[in-house]
Design a protein around this motif. Structure first.
Motif, PDB file in Angstrom:
ATOM      1  N   ALA A  19      33.233  15.605  40.246  1.00  0.00           N
ATOM      2  CA  ALA A  19      33.645  16.267  39.004  1.00  0.00           C
ATOM      3  C   ALA A  19      32.629  17.332  38.593  1.00  0.00           C
ATOM      4  CB  ALA A  19      33.810  15.236  37.893  1.00  0.00           C
ATOM      5  N   LEU A  20      31.341  17.003  38.747  1.00  0.00           N
ATOM      6  CA  LEU A  20      30.296  17.970  38.409  1.00  0.00           C
ATOM      7  C   LEU A  20      30.333  19.176  39.347  1.00  0.00           C
ATOM      8  CD1 LEU A  20      27.306  15.572  37.624  1.00  0.00           C
ATOM      9  CD2 LEU A  20      28.534  17.039  36.002  1.00  0.00           C
ATOM     10  N   LEU A  21      30.568  18.874  40.617  1.00  0.00           N
ATOM     11  CA  LEU A  21      30.660  19.961  41.597  1.00  0.00           C
ATOM     12  C   LEU A  21      31.848  20.865  41.290  1.00  0.00           C
ATOM     13  CD1 LEU A  21      29.342  21.062  44.180  1.00  0.00           C
ATOM     14  CD2 LEU A  21      30.941  19.644  45.494  1.00  0.00           C
ATOM     15  N   LEU A  22      32.971  20.251  40.951  1.00  0.00           N
ATOM     16  CA  LEU A  22      34.157  21.023  40.596  1.00  0.00           C
ATOM     17  C   LEU A  22      33.894  21.863  39.350  1.00  0.00           C
ATOM     18  CD1 LEU A  22      37.136  21.717  41.012  1.00  0.00           C
ATOM     19  CD2 LEU A  22      37.723  19.689  39.657  1.00  0.00           C
ATOM     20  N   LEU A  23      33.228  21.265  38.371  1.00  0.00           N
ATOM     21  CA  LEU A  23      32.902  21.986  37.143  1.00  0.00           C
ATOM     22  C   LEU A  23      31.982  23.172  37.437  1.00  0.00           C
ATOM     23  CD1 LEU A  23      33.065  22.175  34.066  1.00  0.00           C
ATOM     24  CD2 LEU A  23      31.097  20.601  33.942  1.00  0.00           C
ATOM     25  N   ALA A  24      31.029  22.951  38.356  1.00  0.00           N
ATOM     26  CA  ALA A  24      30.106  24.024  38.728  1.00  0.00           C
ATOM     27  C   ALA A  24      30.851  25.191  39.367  1.00  0.00           C
ATOM     28  CB  ALA A  24      29.037  23.485  39.679  1.00  0.00           C
ATOM     29  N   PHE A  25      31.802  24.866  40.242  1.00  0.00           N
ATOM     30  CA  PHE A  25      32.575  25.921  40.893  1.00  0.00           C
ATOM     31  C   PHE A  25      33.454  26.661  39.882  1.00  0.00           C
ATOM     32  CE2 PHE A  25      31.484  24.155  45.036  1.00  0.00           C
ATOM     33  CZ  PHE A  25      31.445  25.298  45.818  1.00  0.00           C
ATOM     34  N   ILE A  26      34.053  25.923  38.965  1.00  0.00           N
ATOM     35  CA  ILE A  26      34.882  26.561  37.941  1.00  0.00           C
ATOM     36  C   ILE A  26      34.026  27.495  37.084  1.00  0.00           C
ATOM     37  CG2 ILE A  26      36.214  26.138  35.844  1.00  0.00           C
ATOM     38  CD1 ILE A  26      37.241  23.559  37.155  1.00  0.00           C
ATOM     39  N   THR A  27      32.845  27.019  36.690  1.00  0.00           N
ATOM     40  CA  THR A  27      31.930  27.834  35.891  1.00  0.00           C
ATOM     41  C   THR A  27      31.518  29.090  36.652  1.00  0.00           C
ATOM     42  OG1 THR A  27      31.066  25.855  34.803  1.00  0.00           O
ATOM     43  CG2 THR A  27      29.725  27.849  34.673  1.00  0.00           C
ATOM     44  N   LEU A  28      31.233  28.906  37.939  1.00  0.00           N
ATOM     45  CA  LEU A  28      30.809  30.013  38.792  1.00  0.00           C
ATOM     46  C   LEU A  28      31.899  31.081  38.878  1.00  0.00           C
ATOM     47  CD1 LEU A  28      28.183  30.401  40.520  1.00  0.00           C
ATOM     48  CD2 LEU A  28      29.549  29.719  42.482  1.00  0.00           C
ATOM     49  N   PHE A  29      33.124  30.636  39.106  1.00  0.00           N
ATOM     50  CA  PHE A  29      34.209  31.599  39.290  1.00  0.00           C
ATOM     51  C   PHE A  29      34.629  32.240  37.975  1.00  0.00           C
ATOM     52  CE2 PHE A  29      34.260  30.045  43.489  1.00  0.00           C
ATOM     53  CZ  PHE A  29      34.982  30.960  44.246  1.00  0.00           C
ATOM     54  N   LEU A  30      34.536  31.510  36.886  1.00  0.00           N
ATOM     55  CA  LEU A  30      34.814  32.125  35.580  1.00  0.00           C
ATOM     56  C   LEU A  30      33.770  33.181  35.256  1.00  0.00           C
ATOM     57  CD1 LEU A  30      35.912  29.054  33.411  1.00  0.00           C
ATOM     58  CD2 LEU A  30      37.354  30.925  34.244  1.00  0.00           C
ATOM     59  N   ALA A  31      32.521  32.901  35.579  1.00  0.00           N
ATOM     60  CA  ALA A  31      31.452  33.873  35.349  1.00  0.00           C
ATOM     61  C   ALA A  31      31.647  35.126  36.188  1.00  0.00           C
ATOM     62  CB  ALA A  31      30.097  33.241  35.655  1.00  0.00           C
ATOM     63  N   SER A  32      32.234  34.959  37.356  1.00  0.00           N
ATOM     64  CA  SER A  32      32.450  36.106  38.244  1.00  0.00           C
ATOM     65  C   SER A  32      33.574  37.018  37.760  1.00  0.00           C
ATOM     66  CB  SER A  32      32.783  35.625  39.658  1.00  0.00           C
ATOM     67  OG  SER A  32      34.142  35.191  39.738  1.00  0.00           O
ATOM     68  N   GLY A  33      34.401  36.492  36.826  1.00  0.00           N
ATOM     69  CA  GLY A  33      35.561  37.262  36.361  1.00  0.00           C
ATOM     70  C   GLY A  33      36.759  37.118  37.273  1.00  0.00           C
ATOM     71  N   PHE A  34      36.825  35.985  37.949  1.00  0.00           N
ATOM     72  CA  PHE A  34      37.870  35.737  38.945  1.00  0.00           C
ATOM     73  C   PHE A  34      39.274  36.012  38.416  1.00  0.00           C
ATOM     74  CE2 PHE A  34      40.770  32.549  40.916  1.00  0.00           C
ATOM     75  CZ  PHE A  34      40.794  33.082  42.200  1.00  0.00           C
ATOM     76  N   LEU A  35      39.525  35.728  37.155  1.00  0.00           N
ATOM     77  CA  LEU A  35      40.876  35.855  36.587  1.00  0.00           C
ATOM     78  C   LEU A  35      41.137  37.246  35.992  1.00  0.00           C
ATOM     79  CD1 LEU A  35      41.155  32.372  34.818  1.00  0.00           C
ATOM     80  CD2 LEU A  35      42.048  33.043  37.056  1.00  0.00           C
ATOM     81  N   GLN A  36      40.153  38.121  36.025  1.00  0.00           N
ATOM     82  CA  GLN A  36      40.314  39.440  35.425  1.00  0.00           C
ATOM     83  C   GLN A  36      41.163  40.363  36.319  1.00  0.00           C
ATOM     84  OE1 GLN A  36      38.972  40.639  32.302  1.00  0.00           O
ATOM     85  NE2 GLN A  36      38.947  38.406  32.139  1.00  0.00           N
ATOM     86  N   PRO A  37      42.037  41.184  35.729  1.00  0.00           N
ATOM     87  CA  PRO A  37      42.758  42.180  36.527  1.00  0.00           C
ATOM     88  C   PRO A  37      41.782  43.240  37.027  1.00  0.00           C
ATOM     89  CG  PRO A  37      43.123  42.565  34.193  1.00  0.00           C
ATOM     90  CD  PRO A  37      42.379  41.254  34.292  1.00  0.00           C
ATOM     91  N   GLN A  38      41.981  43.714  38.238  1.00  0.00           N
ATOM     92  CA  GLN A  38      41.052  44.681  38.829  1.00  0.00           C
ATOM     93  C   GLN A  38      41.495  46.113  38.489  1.00  0.00           C
ATOM     94  OE1 GLN A  38      41.430  43.110  42.867  1.00  0.00           O
ATOM     95  NE2 GLN A  38      39.334  42.345  42.740  1.00  0.00           N
ATOM     96  N   LYS A  39      41.262  46.491  37.244  1.00  0.00           N
ATOM     97  CA  LYS A  39      41.670  47.826  36.792  1.00  0.00           C
ATOM     98  C   LYS A  39      40.947  48.924  37.563  1.00  0.00           C
ATOM     99  CE  LYS A  39      42.682  46.272  32.075  1.00  0.00           C
ATOM    100  NZ  LYS A  39      42.329  46.412  30.629  1.00  0.00           N
ATOM    101  N   TYR A  40      39.742  48.627  38.003  1.00  0.00           N
ATOM    102  CA  TYR A  40      38.932  49.619  38.699  1.00  0.00           C
ATOM    103  C   TYR A  40      39.484  49.977  40.080  1.00  0.00           C
ATOM    104  CZ  TYR A  40      37.175  45.312  40.812  1.00  0.00           C
ATOM    105  OH  TYR A  40      37.075  44.103  41.455  1.00  0.00           O
ATOM    106  N   LEU A  41      40.475  49.238  40.546  1.00  0.00           N
ATOM    107  CA  LEU A  41      41.114  49.552  41.830  1.00  0.00           C
ATOM    108  C   LEU A  41      42.442  50.291  41.668  1.00  0.00           C
ATOM    109  CD1 LEU A  41      40.477  46.331  43.974  1.00  0.00           C
ATOM    110  CD2 LEU A  41      39.224  48.494  44.005  1.00  0.00           C
ATOM    111  N   GLN A  42      42.898  50.480  40.445  1.00  0.00           N
ATOM    112  CA  GLN A  42      44.188  51.127  40.219  1.00  0.00           C
ATOM    113  C   GLN A  42      44.320  52.495  40.886  1.00  0.00           C
ATOM    114  OE1 GLN A  42      44.525  50.984  35.941  1.00  0.00           O
ATOM    115  NE2 GLN A  42      45.365  48.909  35.932  1.00  0.00           N
ATOM    116  N   PRO A  43      43.277  53.341  40.868  1.00  0.00           N
ATOM    117  CA  PRO A  43      43.427  54.653  41.500  1.00  0.00           C
ATOM    118  C   PRO A  43      43.713  54.613  42.997  1.00  0.00           C
ATOM    119  CG  PRO A  43      41.606  54.694  39.944  1.00  0.00           C
ATOM    120  CD  PRO A  43      42.024  53.254  40.087  1.00  0.00           C
ATOM    121  N   TRP A  44      43.464  53.466  43.646  1.00  0.00           N
ATOM    122  CA  TRP A  44      43.749  53.359  45.075  1.00  0.00           C
ATOM    123  C   TRP A  44      45.227  53.091  45.351  1.00  0.00           C
ATOM    124  CZ3 TRP A  44      40.202  54.690  48.600  1.00  0.00           C
ATOM    125  CH2 TRP A  44      38.860  54.681  48.226  1.00  0.00           C
TER     126      TRP A  44
END
Length: 398
Positions: A19-44
């Motif tokens: 559970a702690l390991l899973l929580l760590a991974f969730i925290t890590l990926f949330l910090a990375s912005g995993f769920l954010q739309p990649q607006k910076y790639l739109q021009p491609w």
């Protein structure tokens, strides 16, 4: 009973650890912005340019994808209010890199990369262009930043015509730089001839080197340049200041460096972004410098050939034309199934690089020419992700 008790305790411990390991991974990926739309790639996106009705803005959207120093995207577009088929390209003095590029030579090369993408796209979409460099005169070098604001790099005039087939156009959508390993295969005579024919008469030329002696010598210049650059704190700080460690910052700024530029993608990308966001010391200037040196050595050890772009003089116009030639080299290389990566640190013009700068020029430009670009080239072993781009409307002067 005792065995069952121990087993139960161990099960609880493993469950908690999981559970702690899973929580760590969730925290890590949330910090990375995993769920954010990649607006910076739109021009491609291949439909992006078509979102804009003005053909001048459409062409600027294609130019936006060109290679550029430090991914600063230092372009300003001024639309002619009296002529709907004309726009002016200005260098953005707010986006200079004064530590790595104190003479703004790379900034001028970057203006040329933009112009050639515009020219290639113009033929394809039915708006071929005529480009006039420095239509209002040369810069005042003693007041360079102000002069950049006052005088355009180029006037671009569109002409409506039938769309033309362009074998290079699709390569506009490919990442301009591939830092991964290249196969050991030598370039074919056809590939070499195609690349070396990309010249501006005798004034600006492309030369391919793939014999063992020159590959070894140029590789040494590239590695030595990276080592020197990594050892100059003001230069490394300039680079670290524009590093975007996660999706939030990439969407907010949309220029500068990121892990994609190092070829990182997929799961590894978000993992690294999360780590650096939560533990910034992992991407300290020293860590980044060490990584640059190591990655340069790895790349150089997997490089079968180099391309060199040289000019007879070092005028601002020649710098811009060299950039145009570099874009044409990049697009042609992609069309030939090749990849490129600039390794031009030895060409930078700050004091610590002076000895190496003169060394490579004495060896490869003995007649007073200026080497504008040194580029590793070869058949790629992997695809690399696209890098951040600003919205094209951010380039349009109000």
């Amino acid at each position: 009973m005792k065995k069952r008790g121990v087993k139960k305790v161990m099960t609880i411990i493993f469950s908690c650890a999981a559970a702690l390991l899973l929580l760590a991974f969730i925290t890590l990926f949330l910090a990375s912005g995993f769920l954010q739309p990649q607006k910076y790639l739109q021009p491609w996106d291949k439909s992006y340019a078509k979102l804009h009705k003005d053909p001048r803005v459409q062409l600027a959207a294609f130019g936006l994808l060109a290679a550029n120093g430090h991914n600063m995207q230092p372009w300003i577009i001024k639309l002619d209010k009296n002529d709907p088929m004309t726009f002016y390209l200005y260098a953005d003095p707010q986006r200079m890199s004064p530590q790595a590029d104190p003479l703004a030579r790379q900034l001028m090369v970057t203006q040329g990369t933009f112009l050639d993408y515009v020219a290639v796209a113009g033929q394809k979409i039915g708006y071929p262009v005529t480009i006039t460099l420095f239509p209002k005169g040369d810069y005042n070098e003693q007041q360079l930043a102000q002069s950049m604001s006052d005088k355009p790099v180029a006037r671009v005039v569109l002409k409506q015509a039938d769309p033309q087939r362009s074998p290079l156009f699709n390569a506009v959508y490919l990442p301009d730089t591939n830092r991964a390993d290249y196969k050991s295969d030598a370039l074919t005579k056809q590939q070499v001839d195609s690349l070396e024919s990309l010249n501006e008469g005798e004034q600006i030329t492309t030369k391919i080197y793939q014999d063992k002696a020159n590959v070894r010598k140029l590789g040494s210049f590239a590695i030595d340049g990276a080592v020197i650059e990594a050892g100059v704190p003001r230069v490394t700080k300039e680079a670290s200041d524009i590093f975007r460690p996660n999706e939030y910052q990439k969407n907010n700024y949309r220029y500068g460096f990121s892990f994609e530029g190092q070829g990182t993608s997929g799961f590894s990308l978000y993992f690294m972004q999360g780590l650096v966001t939560l533990f910034p010391f992992l991407n300290s200037e020293k860590a980044a410098s060490d990584l640059m040196i190591q990655s340069t050595k790895t790349s150089i050890n997997h490089t079968p050939a180099y391309a060199m772009i040289s000019s007879r003089d070092n005028s601002r116009a020649s710098q811009v034309k060299s950039g145009m030639l570099y874009s044409r080299l990049t697009l042609t290389a992609h069309n030939l199934g090749l990849a490129v990566q600039p390794v031009s640190q030895a060409l930078e013009e700050y004091p610590e690089m002076s000895k190496l700068y003169h060394g490579i020029h004495n060896t490869y430009a003995p007649e007073g020419q200026t080497i504008q670009m040194l580029v590793r080239i070869g058949k790629p072993t992997e695809k690399v992700p696209q890098s951040m781009r600003r919205d094209v409307m951010d380039l349009i002067s109000k």
